[in-house]
Design a protein around this motif. Sequence first.
Motif, PDB file in Angstrom:
ATOM      1  N   HIS A  39       0.985  -1.426  -0.226  1.00 38.77           N
ATOM      2  CA  HIS A  39      -0.089   0.116  -0.172  1.00 38.77           C
ATOM      3  C   HIS A  39       0.788   1.245  -0.153  1.00 38.77           C
ATOM      4  O   HIS A  39       1.086   2.207  -1.077  1.00 38.77           O
ATOM      5  CB  HIS A  39      -0.878   0.125   0.939  1.00 38.77           C
ATOM      6  N   ALA A  40       1.760   0.835   0.940  1.00 43.33           N
ATOM      7  CA  ALA A  40       3.189   2.471   1.087  1.00 43.33           C
ATOM      8  C   ALA A  40       3.738   2.255  -0.076  1.00 43.33           C
ATOM      9  O   ALA A  40       3.857   3.808  -0.388  1.00 43.33           O
ATOM     10  CB  ALA A  40       3.401   2.372   2.222  1.00 43.33           C
ATOM     11  N   GLY A  41       4.118   1.671  -1.563  1.00 40.21           N
ATOM     12  CA  GLY A  41       4.165   1.478  -1.745  1.00 40.21           C
ATOM     13  C   GLY A  41       4.421   1.691  -3.641  1.00 40.21           C
ATOM     14  O   GLY A  41       4.535   2.432  -4.473  1.00 40.21           O
ATOM     15  N   HIS A  42       2.605   1.973  -3.680  1.00 40.68           N
ATOM     16  CA  HIS A  42       1.885   2.306  -4.759  1.00 40.68           C
ATOM     17  C   HIS A  42       2.306   3.932  -5.841  1.00 40.68           C
ATOM     18  O   HIS A  42       3.091   3.491  -6.807  1.00 40.68           O
ATOM     19  CB  HIS A  42       0.794   2.562  -4.371  1.00 40.68           C
ATOM     20  N   PRO A  43       2.774   4.816  -5.277  1.00 41.92           N
ATOM     21  CA  PRO A  43       3.491   5.638  -5.496  1.00 41.92           C
ATOM     22  C   PRO A  43       5.119   5.329  -6.114  1.00 41.92           C
ATOM     23  O   PRO A  43       4.629   6.766  -7.334  1.00 41.92           O
ATOM     24  CB  PRO A  43       3.333   6.919  -4.260  1.00 41.92           C
ATOM     25  N   MET A  44       5.487   4.323  -5.878  1.00 36.25           N
ATOM     26  CA  MET A  44       6.840   4.953  -5.883  1.00 36.25           C
ATOM     27  C   MET A  44       6.676   3.122  -7.267  1.00 36.25           C
ATOM     28  O   MET A  44       8.273   2.517  -7.558  1.00 36.25           O
ATOM     29  CB  MET A  44       7.735   4.340  -4.909  1.00 36.25           C
ATOM     30  N   GLY A  45       5.762   2.542  -7.489  1.00 32.94           N
ATOM     31  CA  GLY A  45       5.518   1.506  -8.404  1.00 32.94           C
ATOM     32  C   GLY A  45       5.473   0.646  -7.936  1.00 32.94           C
ATOM     33  O   GLY A  45       5.803  -0.343  -8.793  1.00 32.94           O
ATOM     34  N   VAL A  46       4.570   0.518  -6.901  1.00 34.78           N
ATOM     35  CA  VAL A  46       5.026  -1.685  -6.510  1.00 34.78           C
ATOM     36  C   VAL A  46       3.239  -1.293  -6.893  1.00 34.78           C
ATOM     37  O   VAL A  46       2.916  -1.140  -6.815  1.00 34.78           O
ATOM     38  CB  VAL A  46       4.776  -1.206  -4.674  1.00 34.78           C
ATOM     39  N   CYS A  47       3.228  -2.520  -7.510  1.00 33.70           N
ATOM     40  CA  CYS A  47       1.825  -3.155  -8.208  1.00 33.70           C
ATOM     41  C   CYS A  47       0.986  -3.821  -6.847  1.00 33.70           C
ATOM     42  O   CYS A  47      -0.097  -3.203  -6.326  1.00 33.70           O
ATOM     43  CB  CYS A  47       1.962  -3.223  -9.458  1.00 33.70           C
ATOM     44  N   ASP A  48       1.368  -5.245  -6.667  1.00 33.10           N
ATOM     45  CA  ASP A  48       1.437  -5.748  -5.985  1.00 33.10           C
ATOM     46  C   ASP A  48       2.343  -7.233  -5.652  1.00 33.10           C
ATOM     47  O   ASP A  48       3.329  -6.759  -6.121  1.00 33.10           O
ATOM     48  CB  ASP A  48       0.530  -6.994  -7.053  1.00 33.10           C
ATOM     49  N   ALA A  49       1.921  -8.064  -4.458  1.00 28.71           N
ATOM     50  CA  ALA A  49       3.202  -8.695  -4.562  1.00 28.71           C
ATOM     51  C   ALA A  49       1.787  -9.807  -3.649  1.00 28.71           C
ATOM     52  O   ALA A  49       0.570  -9.900  -3.552  1.00 28.71           O
ATOM     53  CB  ALA A  49       3.685  -8.412  -3.107  1.00 28.71           C
ATOM     54  N   ASP A  50       2.423 -11.075  -3.950  1.00 26.58           N
ATOM     55  CA  ASP A  50       1.654 -12.681  -3.214  1.00 26.58           C
ATOM     56  C   ASP A  50       2.151 -13.488  -2.863  1.00 26.58           C
ATOM     57  O   ASP A  50       3.746 -13.905  -3.646  1.00 26.58           O
ATOM     58  CB  ASP A  50       0.806 -13.143  -4.236  1.00 26.58           C
ATOM     59  N   ILE A  51       2.092 -14.285  -1.827  1.00 30.68           N
ATOM     60  CA  ILE A  51       2.808 -15.220  -1.194  1.00 30.68           C
ATOM     61  C   ILE A  51       2.004 -16.519  -1.883  1.00 30.68           C
ATOM     62  O   ILE A  51       0.958 -16.999  -1.794  1.00 30.68           O
ATOM     63  CB  ILE A  51       2.297 -14.994   0.477  1.00 30.68           C
ATOM     64  N   PHE A  52       3.229 -16.960  -2.409  1.00 29.11           N
ATOM     65  CA  PHE A  52       3.159 -18.668  -2.886  1.00 29.11           C
ATOM     66  C   PHE A  52       3.690 -19.557  -2.131  1.00 29.11           C
ATOM     67  O   PHE A  52       4.844 -19.105  -1.442  1.00 29.11           O
ATOM     68  CB  PHE A  52       3.393 -18.076  -4.121  1.00 29.11           C
ATOM     69  N   SER A  53       2.890 -21.103  -1.767  1.00 24.61           N
ATOM     70  CA  SER A  53       4.128 -21.974  -1.922  1.00 24.61           C
ATOM     71  C   SER A  53       4.760 -23.041  -2.318  1.00 24.61           C
ATOM     72  O   SER A  53       4.553 -22.748  -3.824  1.00 24.61           O
ATOM     73  CB  SER A  53       3.127 -23.100  -0.964  1.00 24.61           C
ATOM     74  N   VAL A  54       6.488 -23.533  -2.001  1.00 21.04           N
ATOM     75  CA  VAL A  54       6.857 -23.831  -3.303  1.00 21.04           C
ATOM     76  C   VAL A  54       6.411 -25.746  -3.157  1.00 21.04           C
ATOM     77  O   VAL A  54       5.743 -26.104  -2.588  1.00 21.04           O
ATOM     78  CB  VAL A  54       8.385 -23.591  -2.174  1.00 21.04           C
TER      79      VAL A  54
END
Length: 124
Positions: A39-54
């Motif tokens: 959320h804080a990174g949206h203005p700096m170009g962070v669009c999304d992040a997700d957690i995945f299992s190996v």
Amino acid sequence: MEMEILMPRKNDASSVSNVIPFQMEILSGHREYLSRWVHAGHPMGVCDADIFSVEQRQAGVSSGYVLIWVRETSDPAYKIYSRGNSWVVMDAIRENVLGQFRSFADALHMVRPVLPRPEKIVAA
């Protein structure tokens, strides 16, 4: 008088290591911090992040990893996972390791420094 020295017999069970490698996992606190960081990174170009299992577990490596998307590319740009007692940041496109960090917050800070790191906060 002859003395017999008895040597312990080695069986297959005694040669198996009982050491469990240390590995950090992505916990609920990490998920909450990641959400605030995105959320804080949206203005700096962070669009999304997700957690995945190996799919395949490796000794000493966490069972989950984080992928981060930025506005510069439609593919995930960064991958974060733990190995032993450190967090590894990898360029997800070129598969190059960019750094190893002591905390999850430090790893995210390397990608985009948008939140103060918890251990660096000083009370006024």
